[in-house]
Design an enzyme around this catalytic site. Structure first.
Site, PDB file in Angstrom:
ATOM      1  CG  ASN A   1      -2.024   1.031   1.118  1.00 28.41           C
ATOM      2  OD1 ASN A   1      -1.900   1.995   0.381  1.00 28.41           O
ATOM      3  ND2 ASN A   1      -3.074   0.870   1.893  1.00 28.41           N
ATOM      4  CG  ASP A   2       1.508   3.093   3.659  1.00 37.31           C
ATOM      5  OD1 ASP A   2       0.516   3.749   3.315  1.00 37.31           O
ATOM      6  OD2 ASP A   2       1.593   2.491   4.729  1.00 37.31           O
ATOM      7  CB  VAL A   3       5.972   0.436  -0.788  1.00 31.23           C
ATOM      8  CG1 VAL A   3       6.454   0.224   0.628  1.00 31.23           C
ATOM      9  CG2 VAL A   3       5.170  -0.751  -1.276  1.00 31.23           C
ATOM     10  CB  VAL A   4       2.380   1.309  -4.734  1.00 30.75           C
ATOM     11  CG1 VAL A   4       3.320   0.144  -4.997  1.00 30.75           C
ATOM     12  CG2 VAL A   4       1.189   0.855  -3.905  1.00 30.75           C
TER      13      VAL A   4
END
Lengths: 94, 460
Positions: B386-389
């Protein structure tokens, strides 16, 4: 004399850290988990100290401490190397 | 005899160094681990002949008990549980170092050690004990026994600094008057508490940093023990591990664009929430797709990048993903995997899970090696990440993850995001990726959803 011995030890420590940095920056990210468990097993080298303390037969307290240390360190060494091998076996190129 | 053992210790040190060097490539890595274990074996065997050892009964018991526990753990642990396993091993290593130093101190009735010895006894005990309880808490958090949330307690930093200073002051007094064993016991007690307090505030998703840091501590503790028993091999081996842990820690921090201090002091305020995004409460429009349409989309594609995250591990979806990659390749689609440095709960976690699922390692790419490929990619499938994209990291200065290096999945032609619902990621922030024109949401549990997709693809 003791101070000189200490400085010689610090020499070894500092140089080994440099070697470590050089080696580990070359490990690819894909192997970071086995690197961690494998280096973890190496940190179990404290087992050498544990063997001596557990086997010196000095007094009850230090023998118990040594025995505990030996159990912990052996778990660290045996578990670390085995689990690393288990992981590395799986890294295959098709 | 002493000379022989010194030479063997040197040989063991060299084997450790070669072992790590061979970890530089997956081809030689297994051999490297073998070399390193031979070094350890030699070191143990030659130590058994040490003239200081006079009784073997406890040694035999210790070795057998430890080997049984260690091998059982190593053979039973699931690959998804690897962070817990490494967490535990860090703890045992640190604990062992502290215990050796304590044993060295208590073996004489009237301690009168040289100053370098007593100083390193204190350091070894301090670092080892912090590593022990810190690792146990990290294990508990990863295992779900201790809350994975960011735990804040009043006066968190002042208390920790005070406790740390207290151990140092006690250490100085012990060096001045070595007979005060109660000081050393006090240091042990405070260090054990300090380990708990230091790791408790760290959130579950920050565990890659915590585990790496504790790994480093366990190495430094071993090194300090080497100073205590005056053994260069321990100093070298411990320093190698200490350096390794620090490098991994820094890689993890860079992967999140956060300073080590920021992680250690307890992360984002909003971290750990899993409810819907806070804010206006209205849901922005997003597009979704079902498995049948998705299969057709994949069938028409020529290239695909799969982005796995911790959600994949939780759902045990790695085998289903391997099947997907195989079926896509049989249809002539080029498949690669993009792995963010902080995907998962420890460095390299995703790679191990995919290796276990028999995904060839040359298909796994690190962020910097694959980020330029997204614009030329037909479909990106995001699974459990989630956060890494989140593109907000690139441009939204108000976002807590601003500046974090991300996988530029939004540059590809189509992004498929598999999630169970529209809930936010661990940073507690909404992901604008989900609302982009080229993003399609594919809802469902990762394992079930991917399996369904594979079946649809096979029918085409």
């Amino acid at each position: 004399m003791d101070l000189l011995a200490l400085i010689m030890q610090i020499y070894v420590f500092v140089l080994a850290i440099f070697v470590g940095f050089e080696l580990i920056t070359k490990v690819p990210p894909t192997l970071h988990t086995p690197l961690m468990s494998g280096s973890n097993a190496i940190s179990g080298i404290t087992i050498v100290g544990a063997l001596i303390v557990a086997g010196e037969g000095q007094n009850m307290l230090s023998t118990i401490l040594g025995l505990l240390a030996l159990i912990f360190a052996t778990i660290n060494v045996v578990g670390g190397y085995l689990v690393t091998d288990r992981m590395l076996k799986m890294f295959k190129k098709k | 005899m002493q000379i022989v053992s010194y030479i063997i210790y040197l040989l063991a040190s060299v084997l450790f160094i070669f072992g790590i060097k061979k970890l530089g490539s997956p081809k030689t890595a297994r051999q490297g681990n073998m070399l390193s274990s031979i070094g350890m074996f030699l070191a143990v065997v030659i130590t058994l002949f040490d003239h200081m050892i006079i009784t073997y009964e406890w040694i035999i018991i210790g070795l057998i008990v430890g080997a049984l526990i260690g091998s059982t753990m190593a053979l039973k642990v699931q690959m998804t549980g690897m962070p817990q396993m490494v967490g535990l091993l860090n703890g045992f290593g640190g604990g062992a170092s502290a215990l050796v130093a304590l044993g060295e101190y208590f073996k004489v009735d009237n301690p009168a050690f040289e100053i370098n010895i007593i100083i390193t006894v204190v350091l070894s005990v301090l670092i080892g004990a912090v590593t022990f309880t810190g690792s146990m808490i990290a294990f508990g958090k990863l295992q779900g026994i201790v809350t994975g949330k960011v735990v804040k307690y009043p006066l968190q930093n002042p208390i920790n600094i005070l406790l740390f200073l207290a151990t140092l002051v006690a250490g100085v007094f012990l060096v001045i008057d070595q007979t005060h064993s109660e000081l050393l016991i006090g240091i042990v007690a405070v260090a054990l508490v300090l380990g708990v307090l230091l790791v408790l505030p760290i959130g579950g998703a920050d565990m890659p940093v915590a585990i790496s840091l504790l790994n480093s501590y366990s190495g430094i503790a071993a090194s300090m023990t080497g100073f205590v028993i005056n053994n260069n091999m321990l100093i070298i081996a411990g320093a190698l591990v200490g350096a390794s842990g620090i490098i991994l820690t820094l890689i993890m921090c860079r992967g999140m664009n956060r300073s080590l201090m920021n992680v250690v002091l307890g992360g984002w305020e909003s971290a750990g929430s899993s409810g819907p995004a806070a804010g206006d409460g209205t849901q922005k429009p997003h597009k979704s797709i079902d498995s049948e349409e998705l299969a057709m989309l994949f069938d028409a594609a020529s290239s695909c990048i799969i982005v796995p995250g911790y959600g994949m591990a939780v759902a045990q979806a790695q085998h289903a993903i391997r099947d997907l990659a195989n079926v896509l390749e049989s249809k002539g689609v080029k498949v690669s995997f993009a792995i963010h440095p902080v995907a998962g709960r420890m460095p390299g976690h995703m790679n191990v899970l995919l290796a276990e699922a028999q995904v060839s390692y040359d298909k796994l790419f690190a962020l910097e090696d694959i980020n330029d490929d997204f614009p030329n990619t037909d479909i990106v499938l995001v699974i459990g990440a989630n956060d890494v994209v989140n593109p907000a990291a690139r441009h939204d200065k108000s976002s807590p993850i601003f500046g974090m290096p991300i996988l530029n999945v939004d540059y590809s032609k189509t992004v498929i995001v598999n999630k169970r619902s529209m809930n936010v990621g661990y940073a507690g922030i909404d992901n604008e990726l989900f609302y982009l024109d080229n993003t399609l949401m594919y809802f469902g549990d990762a394992k079930g959803a991917v399996t369904k997709l594979v079946n649809e693809l096979k029918e085409l």
